[in-house]
Design a protein around this motif. Sequence first.
Motif, PDB file in Angstrom:
ATOM      1  N   LYS A 154      -4.708  -2.495   5.938  1.00  0.00           N
ATOM      2  CA  LYS A 154      -3.701  -1.509   5.086  1.00  0.00           C
ATOM      3  C   LYS A 154      -3.943  -1.931   3.842  1.00  0.00           C
ATOM      4  N   LYS A 157      -6.717   0.011   2.355  1.00  0.00           N
ATOM      5  CA  LYS A 157      -6.580   1.491   2.271  1.00  0.00           C
ATOM      6  C   LYS A 157      -5.707   1.936   0.941  1.00  0.00           C
ATOM      7  N   ASP A 158      -5.029   1.032   0.491  1.00  0.00           N
ATOM      8  CA  ASP A 158      -4.223   1.202  -0.709  1.00  0.00           C
ATOM      9  C   ASP A 158      -5.012   1.374  -1.879  1.00  0.00           C
ATOM     10  N   ALA A 218      -0.394  -6.538   2.357  1.00  0.00           N
ATOM     11  CA  ALA A 218       0.228  -5.565   3.269  1.00  0.00           C
ATOM     12  C   ALA A 218       1.366  -5.095   2.637  1.00  0.00           C
ATOM     13  N   TRP A 219       2.617  -5.432   3.915  1.00  0.00           N
ATOM     14  CA  TRP A 219       3.955  -5.024   3.681  1.00  0.00           C
ATOM     15  C   TRP A 219       4.528  -5.962   2.944  1.00  0.00           C
ATOM     16  N   SER A 223       6.008  -7.615   6.185  1.00  0.00           N
ATOM     17  CA  SER A 223       4.740  -7.862   7.285  1.00  0.00           C
ATOM     18  C   SER A 223       5.310  -8.501   8.583  1.00  0.00           C
ATOM     19  N   GLU A 303       3.434   1.872  11.605  1.00  0.00           N
ATOM     20  CA  GLU A 303       2.240   2.032  10.672  1.00  0.00           C
ATOM     21  C   GLU A 303       0.977   1.301  11.022  1.00  0.00           C
ATOM     22  N   MET A 304       1.328  -0.110  11.594  1.00  0.00           N
ATOM     23  CA  MET A 304       0.167  -0.726  12.225  1.00  0.00           C
ATOM     24  C   MET A 304      -0.583   0.001  13.466  1.00  0.00           C
ATOM     25  N   ILE A 307      -2.756   2.533  11.981  1.00  0.00           N
ATOM     26  CA  ILE A 307      -3.923   2.196  11.292  1.00  0.00           C
ATOM     27  C   ILE A 307      -4.933   1.680  12.239  1.00  0.00           C
TER      28      ILE A 307
END
Length: 334
Positions: A154, A157-158, A218-219, A223, A303-304, A307
Motif C-alpha cells: 500500500k 503504491k502511494d 499504510a492506513w 491500519s 482495500e487489503m 492489494i
Amino acid sequence: MKKKLLGGLLSAVAVAGLLAGCGNKDAVDAEKNEVKIGYFPNLTHIATIIGLEKNYFGEEFGEDIKITTKTVSNGGLFMEAMASNSIDIGTVGPGPIINYFVKDPKYHIVSGAVNGGAVLVADGDSDINELSDLDGKRIAIPVIGSTQDVMLRKALKDVDLKAKVNGGSVDLFAAAPADTATLFIQNSVDGAATQEPWGYILQNQAGGKLLLDWEDFAWGKESTNTVVATSDNFLKHDDLVKAYLSAHAKAVQFVRDEPEEAQALVVKHIKDLTGKELEAAELEAAFSRIEVTTAVNEDVLQEMADISQEADYIKTNDINGLIDLKVINEITSK
C-alpha cells in the motif's frame, strides 16, 4: 420373501443406526467442552494475552470448559492450525485470514483487536530518507502475504513503486521479525516493514531509522493489525462465541484503563513463554504505537484484499461474508 423382509429390516435398522450416530455426533458437538485459543507471543496480540492473564476467558467460559492455547510465529501457521482444528478462535493479522477466506469462505473475522502496531524502518547506514528512496532496495517483511507485506505494498503504491516480483523494483524479503536486527547489522536488507516491539528494537539496537511511524504507515491509525478470527465450526457454538468475545471486550477495556499493569502482564506472559524479558523502555515505546479496539474498518480490509489480488496472492478480492461483527457489537453496545 422372508429374506427380502429381513434384508429390508436390516437396512432400516442400519439407516436408523446411522441417523442415531449422526444425532450423537451433533450432541457431542453441541456439548463442546474445550476451546483452543491461538495467538502470537508479541505485543499486537495483547488483548489475548490480557484475557489469559486476567482469567477473563476462564470466567466467561466457566469451569466446565477446558481452555488450551497454541502460540505461533506467523499468520500462515495460525491459519494452518485453524484449518486442521488445532485452533478454534484467536488473534491473527487480517492478511492471512483474507488469503484463506477467498479459497474457503468458512473463516470469519468476528472482532477487531489492535490497530497500528506496525512501522517501516530503514537501515541507518542506507541512503533511504523517504518512501520513494525504496526504489531498488531490499525490504524485510515477516512472511509473504502477511499484513505487513500488504501494508508495505500500500505504501509503495502511494509513491508509484511496486514489488520486484510484480514487475517493480522493490525486493520483498521474507524473514522472521526476530531475525531482522541481525539482517540490519549484516547489511543484508535495507529496511523492514515489521510489527512491534521489533520496530523499536531495530531503531534502538540495530541502528535503524524510522521511515514511517504507525500513524503514517499504510492506513495509519486505521491500519488493522490484528483481528479475532474463527471458523464456521466454532460459530455454531453461540454460547462459546459470546463468552470468548465478552472476555475479549473486557481485555480491550482493561488495556485502555490500566495500561501500565497491562504492560507488566505482557512482559510476564512473554517471559513465561519464551524466557525472554522485554525491556520496560522498549515495551512502553512500542505500546504507544498501538490502539486496542474491538472495531473493524471494513473499507481498509477490502482495500487489503484488493492489494492482495494485485499481488497475485489471491484469485478474487470478494470478501463478502468474511466479517461478522454481530456478537461483538451486541456486547459492546450494552
